[in-house]
Design a protein around this motif. Sequence first.
Motif, mmCIF file in Angstrom:
data_model
loop_
_atom_site.group_PDB
_atom_site.id
_atom_site.type_symbol
_atom_site.label_atom_id
_atom_site.label_comp_id
_atom_site.label_asym_id
_atom_site.label_seq_id
_atom_site.Cartn_x
_atom_site.Cartn_y
_atom_site.Cartn_z
ATOM 1 N N THR A 64 51.890 -5.015 21.493
ATOM 2 C CA THR A 64 51.543 -6.201 20.721
ATOM 3 C C THR A 64 52.140 -6.129 19.329
ATOM 4 N N ALA A 65 52.589 -7.266 18.815
ATOM 5 C CA ALA A 65 53.045 -7.390 17.430
ATOM 6 C C ALA A 65 52.226 -8.488 16.768
ATOM 7 N N VAL A 66 51.911 -8.309 15.491
ATOM 8 C CA VAL A 66 51.121 -9.285 14.741
ATOM 9 C C VAL A 66 52.001 -9.902 13.658
ATOM 10 N N VAL A 67 52.024 -11.236 13.596
ATOM 11 C CA VAL A 67 52.789 -11.968 12.592
ATOM 12 C C VAL A 67 51.826 -12.667 11.653
ATOM 13 N N VAL A 68 51.961 -12.420 10.353
ATOM 14 C CA VAL A 68 51.082 -13.023 9.354
ATOM 15 C C VAL A 68 51.937 -13.825 8.382
ATOM 16 N N GLY A 116 44.672 -12.512 8.949
ATOM 17 C CA GLY A 116 45.295 -11.315 9.490
ATOM 18 C C GLY A 116 44.299 -10.180 9.663
ATOM 19 N N LEU A 117 43.427 -9.973 8.672
ATOM 20 C CA LEU A 117 42.400 -8.934 8.794
ATOM 21 C C LEU A 117 41.447 -9.244 9.942
ATOM 22 N N ASN A 118 41.090 -10.516 10.080
ATOM 23 C CA ASN A 118 40.209 -10.905 11.185
ATOM 24 C C ASN A 118 40.856 -10.608 12.534
ATOM 25 N N LYS A 119 42.158 -10.925 12.647
ATOM 26 C CA LYS A 119 42.863 -10.669 13.903
ATOM 27 C C LYS A 119 42.935 -9.168 14.187
ATOM 28 N N MET A 120 43.141 -8.355 13.148
ATOM 29 C CA MET A 120 43.203 -6.914 13.344
ATOM 30 C C MET A 120 41.853 -6.364 13.781
ATOM 31 N N ASN A 121 40.770 -6.895 13.229
ATOM 32 C CA ASN A 121 39.435 -6.464 13.665
ATOM 33 C C ASN A 121 39.180 -6.852 15.115
ATOM 34 N N GLU A 122 39.657 -8.030 15.512
ATOM 35 C CA GLU A 122 39.508 -8.445 16.907
ATOM 36 C C GLU A 122 40.300 -7.523 17.834
ATOM 37 N N LEU A 123 41.495 -7.133 17.387
ATOM 38 C CA LEU A 123 42.314 -6.237 18.197
ATOM 39 C C LEU A 123 41.683 -4.846 18.285
ATOM 40 N N TYR A 124 41.034 -4.414 17.206
ATOM 41 C CA TYR A 124 40.353 -3.112 17.256
ATOM 42 C C TYR A 124 39.181 -3.158 18.228
ATOM 43 N N ALA A 125 38.471 -4.282 18.249
ATOM 44 C CA ALA A 125 37.374 -4.427 19.206
ATOM 45 C C ALA A 125 37.887 -4.368 20.638
ATOM 46 N N LEU A 126 39.130 -4.800 20.832
ATOM 47 C CA LEU A 126 39.733 -4.789 22.161
ATOM 48 C C LEU A 126 40.289 -3.405 22.527
ATOM 49 N N TYR A 127 40.984 -2.754 21.584
ATOM 50 C CA TYR A 127 41.681 -1.506 21.897
ATOM 51 C C TYR A 127 40.993 -0.245 21.386
ATOM 52 N N ASP A 128 40.064 -0.399 20.440
ATOM 53 C CA ASP A 128 39.330 0.729 19.862
ATOM 54 C C ASP A 128 40.322 1.762 19.301
ATOM 55 N N LYS A 129 40.139 3.029 19.623
ATOM 56 C CA LYS A 129 40.954 4.082 19.035
ATOM 57 C C LYS A 129 42.403 4.073 19.513
ATOM 58 N N ASP A 130 42.682 3.276 20.542
ATOM 59 C CA ASP A 130 44.061 3.182 21.044
ATOM 60 C C ASP A 130 44.869 2.109 20.319
ATOM 61 N N ILE A 131 44.320 1.527 19.249
ATOM 62 C CA ILE A 131 44.974 0.372 18.636
ATOM 63 C C ILE A 131 46.385 0.697 18.142
ATOM 64 N N ALA A 132 46.587 1.900 17.590
ATOM 65 C CA ALA A 132 47.910 2.227 17.047
ATOM 66 C C ALA A 132 48.958 2.383 18.147
ATOM 67 N N SER A 133 48.511 2.684 19.362
ATOM 68 C CA SER A 133 49.462 2.794 20.463
ATOM 69 C C SER A 133 49.686 1.451 21.149
ATOM 70 N N GLN A 134 48.814 0.479 20.869
ATOM 71 C CA GLN A 134 48.932 -0.845 21.480
ATOM 72 C C GLN A 134 49.574 -1.856 20.534
#
Length: 314
Positions: free
Chosen positions: A183-187, A217-235
Amino acid sequence: MAEDKILKADSNEMELVDFRIYKQGMNKVYEGIYGVNVAKVKEIIKIPALTELPGVPEYIEGVFDLRGVVIPVINLAKWMNIIEPKDMVLKPRIIIAEFSNIMIGFIVHEAKRIRRINASAIRGSDFSTNTGGFDKSQITGIAKIENDEVLLILDLERIVEELGIYSPKIDIEEKEIKKMTGTAVVVDDSSTARKLVHDALAKMGFKVIEAKDGVDGLNKMNELYALYDKDIASQVKVIISDVEMPQMDGFHFAAKLKEDGRFKGIPIIFNSSLSNEFSAVKSKDVGGDAFLTKFDANVFYKEVSKIIESYINK
């Protein structure tokens, strides 16, 4: 338009040149209050003799030579489909701004002053205020000022895109674009800029998440963390952020992510129409991995691939 104005980004403030465009109504003239970031403004001049160009949109008044640089001149009132006053004495000026190393002149009816507004007080483009009948997609933000009036920040990047500056010839062939996963995030507050970056990232193979400013952007990152948890940096492989945005600018957005242990392992690349060394230096100060000027697709593909690979190999 000096260094100190740009480096004040750490206060989350935006300095704007306040200018006016007047609209002829049925029985009165309406005053429109607008702003453009000081960091993009090179100078403000009286309208010189212009050379007309054949076969261009009506809002392009012509070109002129400024110290050896040929500058296209855009009539903002025409671009916004505003009927100019019939009998009012105007004080027209050209605001010369720089986008992506390209100089463009914008005709305004009057240049007033410089305003300093906190980015958190600027609402995004999803406002309901009456904008006088022109396309709301031409606006990226709105701020309330004195006497309950509002100042509108125009999406001048739309003009840049319409002129073809953000649509360069891509020398790199599709098969040469390095394919990625994740995944890539565009802000970015400009829908035009978001689409360009979205499309480029999609060609690389990314699933793309969009946000319209730093808060979003911060809200989207928090949503992605809720989805991927500790794997977020690899996703989530990369974040591409603009600098100038309402509510929270790109520098503050990046600094907050780098201070947060959940996200500090994700590379952040700034992609801005600002083209100056001060912004590039500031981007490093807040943890940015690269500062790109919109929009050279060839450089974009190479830098994104290189930075992601550098994180993978750490």
